[in-house]
Every structure is written in C-alpha cells, then in structure tokens.
Design a protein around this motif. Structure first.
Motif, short mmCIF file in Angstrom:
data_model
loop_
_atom_site.label_atom_id
_atom_site.label_comp_id
_atom_site.label_asym_id
_atom_site.label_seq_id
_atom_site.Cartn_x
_atom_site.Cartn_y
_atom_site.Cartn_z
N UNK A 118 0.86 -1.19 0.00
CA UNK A 118 0.00 0.00 0.00
C UNK A 118 0.89 1.23 0.00
N UNK A 119 0.70 2.14 -0.98
CA UNK A 119 1.47 3.38 -0.95
C UNK A 119 0.58 4.50 -0.42
N UNK A 120 1.07 5.13 0.63
CA UNK A 120 0.26 6.03 1.46
C UNK A 120 0.70 7.48 1.23
N UNK A 121 -0.27 8.36 0.94
CA UNK A 121 0.05 9.79 0.81
C UNK A 121 -0.63 10.60 1.91
N UNK A 122 -0.18 11.84 2.07
CA UNK A 122 -0.65 12.64 3.20
C UNK A 122 -2.14 12.97 3.11
N UNK A 123 -2.70 13.04 1.90
CA UNK A 123 -4.12 13.39 1.75
C UNK A 123 -5.03 12.29 2.28
N UNK A 124 -4.53 11.06 2.33
CA UNK A 124 -5.37 9.95 2.79
C UNK A 124 -5.76 10.09 4.25
N UNK A 125 -4.99 10.86 5.00
CA UNK A 125 -5.26 11.01 6.43
C UNK A 125 -6.37 12.01 6.72
N UNK A 126 -6.85 12.71 5.66
CA UNK A 126 -7.94 13.68 5.85
C UNK A 126 -9.24 12.96 6.17
N UNK A 148 2.01 13.37 -6.52
CA UNK A 148 2.17 14.69 -7.11
C UNK A 148 1.95 14.62 -8.61
N UNK A 149 1.49 15.72 -9.23
CA UNK A 149 1.16 16.99 -8.60
C UNK A 149 -0.28 17.09 -8.12
N UNK A 150 -0.99 15.94 -8.01
CA UNK A 150 -2.43 16.02 -7.68
C UNK A 150 -2.69 16.35 -6.22
N UNK A 151 -1.84 15.84 -5.33
CA UNK A 151 -1.98 16.23 -3.92
C UNK A 151 -1.43 17.64 -3.76
N UNK A 152 -2.16 18.48 -3.04
CA UNK A 152 -1.73 19.87 -2.87
C UNK A 152 -1.39 20.17 -1.42
N UNK A 153 -0.42 21.06 -1.27
CA UNK A 153 -0.03 21.55 0.04
C UNK A 153 -0.18 23.07 0.01
N UNK A 154 -1.02 23.62 0.86
CA UNK A 154 -1.29 25.06 0.86
C UNK A 154 -1.63 25.57 -0.55
N UNK A 155 -2.51 24.84 -1.24
CA UNK A 155 -2.98 25.19 -2.58
C UNK A 155 -1.91 25.14 -3.67
N UNK A 156 -0.75 24.58 -3.37
CA UNK A 156 0.27 24.36 -4.40
C UNK A 156 0.49 22.86 -4.56
N UNK A 157 0.86 22.42 -5.79
CA UNK A 157 1.15 20.99 -5.96
C UNK A 157 2.28 20.56 -5.04
#
Ligand code: MN
Length: 251
Positions: free
Chosen positions: A173-181, A203-212
């Motif tokens: 399983x590859x885990x990204x930060x958005x999954x924790x929302x 990336x670039x689909x996950x965004x951090x502070x509205x930036x990719x």
C-alpha cells in the motif's frame, strides 16, 4: 546496484510537473526512491530517457483508467514497451461518478495489462482502485498470480476487510498525506501490515497550501503514518525504506 534511498515516493507523476528534468533532479537531490508513473504508453519513452542517469527514479509504463476509453488503442504499444521496464503504472479501475461509464473499457484494458504482466513476469504494479477494490482483487487473483510480481495499491480507499484480502494476496500500500484527511482512511491505515507500507506523493495532484506537492516530499506522509502507527518519524521512514528494498529485491 542502486544505492539505498533515504525515503520513498512510490507514486508520482513527474512528467505532469512543468519541468520533468527538474522533477527528476529533485528526487536525486533528496535521495528519494521514486516511481515515476505515466498515464499513457506514448509518455513512457521520454520519462525513461530523461531518467536514464538517475539513481533513484524508476519509470512505470501506464495507461490510466481515466484515459482508458480514449487510449485503449495504445495497448499494443503498451505491450511492446512493457518489455523495457519492470515497473507498471498508473493502471487500474475507477468507478467514481465521472468514470463509471467507461468501466467496461477500463476493465478490458486492466485485464489485458495484468495478463501481459503475468506473461512477462517479475513486474511491480502501481494500481488505482477508486470504488473498485473488490473488482481489482478479483482480477489480480484470476490473472496475476503471486509469483508473477507485486501489486502496490496506490491511494487505497477501500474497507478494512478489503485491505485484509489485499494483504493476503501479497499487496503493498502506498500512502500519501491526503489519505489522512478521512477518518475512515485513517482507521484503515491503522490495520495495514507494517511491512507492506510505502509512501507516495501522488504529485502533482496532492496539494499543500494550494500548491502541488513537490516530488519526493513525503515528510508529512511519514509524520502522519508514524503518528497513526505509534512510531517516531525517523523509525517510520526507515521502516518504509526497508519495505521498499524488500519489494524491489524480490523476484
Ligand atoms: Mn496518480
């Protein structure tokens, strides 16, 4: 031999950033073992050429489920290019509201790719499974035996029961930060086998502070994963590197 990486980004669309060479350099500089996924067979060669000197970037040949309807005619090219890489992605199925109409075509494409991968052997697949986890696992069970390679479920959003079935089939399983929302996402992440966890940016689909998100920027995913699993961040980072090394060492 490839060097041991510092961290792992096992699903990133490097070629969807404005400058592919710069995106590759970012992965080199941070010593991030990166799976550069592609969305069409035609995009594969340029990724492979530009990353040919990279120590940390591997390129997957992909045919994204969102593009299955318009690009399925590239399947013969996919099968030819598949011989040039061990890595496959992004592939999979999507039954979400925008894409369920093409699910028959997606399924046809996915099954053909799984069969080609099983035939060639020793492949590692990064798989999209939105609202289709059971169907994905049915296809894997039928067409891609465990000795044919490994399946990595990217941005897994299934249930705990589906996760358990995936684990028993050998999936990572590859885990990204958005999954924790999502609360539900977090609850399932807590159940996954610790030795099957990888990190990704998508990336670039996950965004951090509205930036990719930047390629290889898995620090937040590591932090949240560590928190969820009762690790300190550095131990979690090391565990993911160990998992990655075990994944790519298998044959
Ligand atoms: Mn993706």
């Amino acid at each position: 031999m490839t060097p041991i990486p510092r961290q792992v980004d096992f699903h990133c669309h490097l070629d969807l950033y404005p400058d592919l060479e710069e995106a590759i350099s970012a992965c080199e500089d941070t010593q991030t073992a990166t799976l550069a996924v592609t969305t069409t067979p035609k995009a594969f060669r340029r990724n492979l050429q530009l990353s040919s000197k990279s120590k940390f970037v591997r390129v997957g040949i992909g045919l994204h489920p969102h593009l299955a309807e318009e690009r399925w005619t590239e399947l013969p090219l996919f099968e030819v290019l598949l011989r040039e890489t061990r890595y496959v992605g992004e592939i999979g199925l999507d039954a979400g509201p925008h894409f369920y109409r093409s699910l028959d075509r997606q399924t046809q494409v996915f099954r053909r790719i799984l069969s080609a991968c099983a035939e060639q052997g020793n492949k590692i697949l990064s798989v999209h499974s939105v609202r289709t986890v059971s169907k994905i696992l049915d296809c894997v069970e039928e067409l891609f035996p465990m000795d044919a390679g490994k399946v990595v479920l990217h941005w897994f959003s299934g249930s705990a029961a589906e996760a358990a079935r995936a684990s028993s089939l050998g999936c990572y399983f590859s885990i990204n930060q958005a999954m924790f929302r999502s609360e539900r996402g977090l609850a399932v992440i807590k159940t996954l086998p610790i030795d099957r966890l990888l990190t990704e940016t998508d990336g670039p689909f996950v965004e951090v502070d509205s930036n990719p998100i930047r390629p290889g920027d898995v620090a937040e995913a590591i932090r949240l994963l560590a928190l969820a699993r009762g690790y300190d961040a550095d131990s979690m980072r090391k565990q993911v590197v160990i998992n990655f090394v075990a994944l790519v060492a298998q044959r």
